[in-house]
Write a protein that holds these residues in place. Structure first.
Motif, PDB file in Angstrom:
ATOM      1  N   GLN A   1     -22.995 -25.533 -52.174  1.00 61.14           N
ATOM      2  CA  GLN A   1     -22.371 -24.279 -51.774  1.00 61.14           C
ATOM      3  C   GLN A   1     -22.904 -23.150 -52.653  1.00 61.14           C
ATOM      4  OE1 GLN A   1     -18.162 -23.611 -53.178  1.00 61.14           O
ATOM      5  NE2 GLN A   1     -18.191 -25.833 -53.497  1.00 61.14           N
ATOM      6  N   THR A   2     -22.509 -21.942 -52.309  1.00 60.76           N
ATOM      7  CA  THR A   2     -22.864 -20.771 -53.113  1.00 60.76           C
ATOM      8  C   THR A   2     -21.611 -20.287 -53.808  1.00 60.76           C
ATOM      9  OG1 THR A   2     -24.660 -20.111 -51.623  1.00 60.76           O
ATOM     10  CG2 THR A   2     -23.737 -18.414 -53.062  1.00 60.76           C
ATOM     11  N   ALA A   3     -21.662 -20.219 -55.125  1.00 55.00           N
ATOM     12  CA  ALA A   3     -20.488 -19.821 -55.896  1.00 55.00           C
ATOM     13  C   ALA A   3     -20.870 -18.765 -56.924  1.00 55.00           C
ATOM     14  CB  ALA A   3     -19.862 -21.023 -56.591  1.00 55.00           C
ATOM     15  N   VAL A   4     -19.894 -17.964 -57.298  1.00 49.87           N
ATOM     16  CA  VAL A   4     -20.051 -16.970 -58.359  1.00 49.87           C
ATOM     17  C   VAL A   4     -19.297 -17.474 -59.584  1.00 49.87           C
ATOM     18  CG1 VAL A   4     -19.534 -14.617 -59.107  1.00 49.87           C
ATOM     19  CG2 VAL A   4     -20.299 -15.047 -56.762  1.00 49.87           C
ATOM     20  N   ILE A   5     -19.956 -17.437 -60.743  1.00 50.68           N
ATOM     21  CA  ILE A   5     -19.333 -17.795 -62.020  1.00 50.68           C
ATOM     22  C   ILE A   5     -19.264 -16.506 -62.837  1.00 50.68           C
ATOM     23  CG2 ILE A   5     -19.391 -19.319 -64.022  1.00 50.68           C
ATOM     24  CD1 ILE A   5     -19.399 -20.854 -61.403  1.00 50.68           C
ATOM     25  N   ALA A   6     -18.076 -15.924 -62.952  1.00 53.96           N
ATOM     26  CA  ALA A   6     -17.909 -14.650 -63.651  1.00 53.96           C
ATOM     27  C   ALA A   6     -17.160 -14.882 -64.961  1.00 53.96           C
ATOM     28  CB  ALA A   6     -17.156 -13.658 -62.768  1.00 53.96           C
ATOM     29  N   VAL A   7     -17.890 -14.866 -66.070  1.00 50.81           N
ATOM     30  CA  VAL A   7     -17.303 -15.131 -67.392  1.00 50.81           C
ATOM     31  C   VAL A   7     -17.845 -14.113 -68.390  1.00 50.81           C
ATOM     32  CG1 VAL A   7     -17.016 -17.591 -66.933  1.00 50.81           C
ATOM     33  CG2 VAL A   7     -19.124 -16.781 -67.998  1.00 50.81           C
ATOM     34  N   GLY A   8     -17.192 -14.022 -69.534  1.00 44.22           N
ATOM     35  CA  GLY A   8     -17.633 -13.095 -70.564  1.00 44.22           C
ATOM     36  C   GLY A   8     -19.116 -13.215 -70.847  1.00 44.22           C
ATOM     37  N   ALA A   9     -19.803 -12.078 -70.946  1.00 45.87           N
ATOM     38  CA  ALA A   9     -21.257 -12.083 -71.094  1.00 45.87           C
ATOM     39  C   ALA A   9     -21.711 -12.844 -72.329  1.00 45.87           C
ATOM     40  CB  ALA A   9     -21.775 -10.644 -71.143  1.00 45.87           C
ATOM     41  N   GLY A  10     -20.858 -12.944 -73.339  1.00 45.27           N
ATOM     42  CA  GLY A  10     -21.215 -13.663 -74.546  1.00 45.27           C
ATOM     43  C   GLY A  10     -21.389 -15.159 -74.346  1.00 45.27           C
ATOM     44  N   HIS A  11     -20.992 -15.659 -73.179  1.00 47.65           N
ATOM     45  CA  HIS A  11     -21.126 -17.091 -72.900  1.00 47.65           C
ATOM     46  C   HIS A  11     -22.464 -17.434 -72.236  1.00 47.65           C
ATOM     47  CE1 HIS A  11     -16.968 -18.189 -73.878  1.00 47.65           C
ATOM     48  NE2 HIS A  11     -16.647 -17.009 -73.403  1.00 47.65           N
ATOM     49  N   LEU A  12     -23.328 -16.451 -72.018  1.00 46.15           N
ATOM     50  CA  LEU A  12     -24.567 -16.711 -71.287  1.00 46.15           C
ATOM     51  C   LEU A  12     -25.715 -17.152 -72.181  1.00 46.15           C
ATOM     52  CD1 LEU A  12     -24.597 -13.744 -68.715  1.00 46.15           C
ATOM     53  CD2 LEU A  12     -23.671 -16.061 -68.431  1.00 46.15           C
ATOM     54  N   SER A  13     -25.898 -16.512 -73.323  1.00 45.97           N
ATOM     55  CA  SER A  13     -27.093 -16.756 -74.140  1.00 45.97           C
ATOM     56  C   SER A  13     -26.880 -17.881 -75.143  1.00 45.97           C
ATOM     57  CB  SER A  13     -27.487 -15.467 -74.870  1.00 45.97           C
ATOM     58  OG  SER A  13     -26.472 -15.091 -75.788  1.00 45.97           O
ATOM     59  N   GLN A  14     -27.871 -18.094 -75.989  1.00 45.87           N
ATOM     60  CA  GLN A  14     -27.889 -19.119 -77.024  1.00 45.87           C
ATOM     61  C   GLN A  14     -28.164 -20.508 -76.426  1.00 45.87           C
ATOM     62  OE1 GLN A  14     -27.837 -18.642 -80.250  1.00 45.87           O
ATOM     63  NE2 GLN A  14     -27.027 -16.584 -80.508  1.00 45.87           N
ATOM     64  N   THR A  15     -28.486 -21.454 -77.294  1.00 47.42           N
ATOM     65  CA  THR A  15     -28.759 -22.810 -76.833  1.00 47.42           C
ATOM     66  C   THR A  15     -27.512 -23.463 -76.255  1.00 47.42           C
ATOM     67  OG1 THR A  15     -28.334 -23.638 -79.079  1.00 47.42           O
ATOM     68  CG2 THR A  15     -30.617 -23.157 -78.494  1.00 47.42           C
ATOM     69  N   TYR A  16     -26.336 -22.997 -76.682  1.00 48.96           N
ATOM     70  CA  TYR A  16     -25.079 -23.522 -76.159  1.00 48.96           C
ATOM     71  C   TYR A  16     -24.560 -22.707 -74.983  1.00 48.96           C
ATOM     72  CZ  TYR A  16     -23.329 -19.783 -79.192  1.00 48.96           C
ATOM     73  OH  TYR A  16     -23.131 -18.575 -79.807  1.00 48.96           O
ATOM     74  N   GLY A  17     -25.305 -21.671 -74.585  1.00 50.93           N
ATOM     75  CA  GLY A  17     -24.867 -20.802 -73.492  1.00 50.93           C
ATOM     76  C   GLY A  17     -24.966 -21.493 -72.141  1.00 50.93           C
ATOM     77  N   LEU A  18     -24.254 -20.951 -71.177  1.00 49.80           N
ATOM     78  CA  LEU A  18     -24.230 -21.564 -69.851  1.00 49.80           C
ATOM     79  C   LEU A  18     -25.614 -21.612 -69.212  1.00 49.80           C
ATOM     80  CD1 LEU A  18     -20.957 -20.068 -68.302  1.00 49.80           C
ATOM     81  CD2 LEU A  18     -21.295 -22.305 -69.394  1.00 49.80           C
ATOM     82  N   LEU A  19     -26.440 -20.618 -69.476  1.00 50.97           N
ATOM     83  CA  LEU A  19     -27.767 -20.607 -68.865  1.00 50.97           C
ATOM     84  C   LEU A  19     -28.623 -21.760 -69.401  1.00 50.97           C
ATOM     85  CD1 LEU A  19     -28.440 -16.751 -68.908  1.00 50.97           C
ATOM     86  CD2 LEU A  19     -27.687 -18.167 -66.979  1.00 50.97           C
ATOM     87  N   SER A  20     -28.615 -21.961 -70.704  1.00 51.51           N
ATOM     88  CA  SER A  20     -29.374 -23.073 -71.281  1.00 51.51           C
ATOM     89  C   SER A  20     -28.809 -24.415 -70.837  1.00 51.51           C
ATOM     90  CB  SER A  20     -29.358 -22.987 -72.816  1.00 51.51           C
ATOM     91  OG  SER A  20     -30.126 -21.896 -73.275  1.00 51.51           O
ATOM     92  N   LEU A  21     -27.491 -24.514 -70.761  1.00 55.99           N
ATOM     93  CA  LEU A  21     -26.866 -25.769 -70.345  1.00 55.99           C
ATOM     94  C   LEU A  21     -27.231 -26.102 -68.900  1.00 55.99           C
ATOM     95  CD1 LEU A  21     -23.312 -25.389 -71.937  1.00 55.99           C
ATOM     96  CD2 LEU A  21     -25.237 -26.747 -72.787  1.00 55.99           C
ATOM     97  N   LEU A  22     -27.268 -25.102 -68.041  1.00 56.16           N
ATOM     98  CA  LEU A  22     -27.644 -25.335 -66.646  1.00 56.16           C
ATOM     99  C   LEU A  22     -29.125 -25.707 -66.538  1.00 56.16           C
ATOM    100  CD1 LEU A  22     -25.634 -22.495 -64.904  1.00 56.16           C
ATOM    101  CD2 LEU A  22     -25.373 -24.947 -64.465  1.00 56.16           C
ATOM    102  N   GLU A  23     -29.943 -25.051 -67.340  1.00 59.25           N
ATOM    103  CA  GLU A  23     -31.368 -25.384 -67.320  1.00 59.25           C
ATOM    104  C   GLU A  23     -31.579 -26.846 -67.701  1.00 59.25           C
ATOM    105  OE1 GLU A  23     -35.416 -23.268 -68.925  1.00 59.25           O
ATOM    106  OE2 GLU A  23     -33.823 -23.603 -70.392  1.00 59.25           O
ATOM    107  N   ARG A  24     -30.839 -27.316 -68.686  1.00 64.56           N
ATOM    108  CA  ARG A  24     -30.974 -28.712 -69.103  1.00 64.56           C
ATOM    109  C   ARG A  24     -30.473 -29.679 -68.031  1.00 64.56           C
ATOM    110  NH1 ARG A  24     -29.862 -26.611 -74.399  1.00 64.56           N
ATOM    111  NH2 ARG A  24     -27.651 -27.162 -74.409  1.00 64.56           N
TER     112      ARG A  24
END
Length: 326
Positions: free
Chosen positions: A293-316
């Motif tokens: 499905q297509t979903a929107v994940i809207a969370v505080g911008a501070g949760h996106l970056s860093q190795t523990y960020g959501l973007l890195s976690l999704l990439e892994r």
């Protein structure tokens, strides 16, 4: 901007203050601090971008970094994001507005989640000097000392992170999360929470009351934000430099803390682990269950970056990431 202020706002009915009219602190930073900021950002994965698309098979996730406080400049951004939200199968927030409102209403009958209802108060657990300094800062935010003495330390930390000029501003917490909630409601998009408020309360109370008080005293200077910090954070957010916000908070917090670098780093690591690392990992359990499905994940911008960020976690996890217009 400082430490706990990054978590969000829980506004109590306090005395009104003037509107916030701060200025961006970044141009005023010393060359040494500018260099420290750039050095801290050099190795951060995904340091910029408030809208990313993660795809894997038939699953598409729009990750939108939010700011919990309101800014008039968000209006055009929301207009651009409206088609994304309107066509989504669902939208996920840290905690939905409905859940937050229910929690706040529950406080009318049971204040124990945010107040010390039995045993020693903060006055009993602090030196007279420390209590005088803390209560003075809270008084600027309209919180009388008799009330502050019975508030849980983590809650006072968040109060210190709110600039006095924001207290009782009726639009203060109508930030990006609230605006996207309005869009979702207007288009009938199902809304879900990535966490429960009860779990957040439990997270804050993992340390004993005495340990929380000690941390509050040690970091009270670093936690306090004013109109200038708010303006700096809002500007950096709208420039989509979310990693910069976090690193600025770390650098400026150290300067205001009066702690040694070693002691401050330990406090920062605990903050980072609790409010970012652990929560991101917990959210991923929910996010990875979103399939086909297509979903929107809207969370505080501070949760996106860093190795523990959501973007890195999704990439892994095998997702392909693409930065999108914000």
């Amino acid at each position: 901007m400082r430490l706990m202020a990054l978590f969000g706002l829980l506004l109590l009915p306090m005395t009104a203050h003037a509107a916030c009219e701060g200025h961006d602190l970044r141009p005023l930073m010393s060359e040494e601090d500018q260099a420290a900021l750039q050095h801290s950002l050099a190795s951060v994965p995904y340091p910029e971008g408030n809208h990313w698309i993660a795809t894997k098979g038939d699953t598409t996730l729009h990750l939108i970094g939010t700011l919990h406080t309101s800014d008039a400049r968000m209006g055009p951004v929301v207009e651009r994001l409206t088609p994304i939200v309107a066509q989504a199968d669902a939208i996920y927030f840290e905690v939905t507005e409905a859940k937050m409102e229910a929690f706040e209403q529950g406080l009318a009958n049971d204040l124990s989640p945010v107040m010390i209802t039995e045993g020693p108060t903060l006055i009993d657990l602090m030196s007279a000097e420390d209590w005088a300094a803390l209560s003075a800062s809270l008084a600027e935010r309209g919180i009388p000392s008799w009330m502050a003495a019975k508030m849980r330390p983590w809650f006072l930390s968040m109060m210190l992170g709110i600039p006095p000029c924001l207290m009782q501003n009726p639009d203060a917490n109508h930030g990006m999360d609230a605006r996207l909630t309005d869009v979702a409601e207007a288009h009938g998009i199902p809304q879900h929470s990535l966490e429960r408020i009860e779990d957040l309360m439990a997270m804050f109370d993992t340390l004993s009351l005495e340990q929380q008080v000690d941390s509050l005293v040690r970091l009270s200077g670093a936690m306090q934000a004013d109109a200038n910090h708010l303006a700096t954070m809002a500007n950096a957010y709208l420039e989509e430099k979310h990693a910069q916000i976090l690193q600025l908070a770390r650098i400026q917090g150290f300067e205001a803390s009066g702690l040694s670098q070693k002691d401050y780093d330990a406090e920062w690591a605990q903050f980072e682990q609790q409010l970012l690392v652990d929560r991101n990992n917990s959210w991923m359990d929910h996010i990875l269950r979103i399939q086909d499905q297509t979903a929107v994940i809207a969370v505080g911008a501070g949760h996106l970056s860093q190795t523990y960020g959501l973007l890195s976690l999704l990439e892994r996890e095998g997702y392909t990431l693409t930065r999108a217009p914000f």
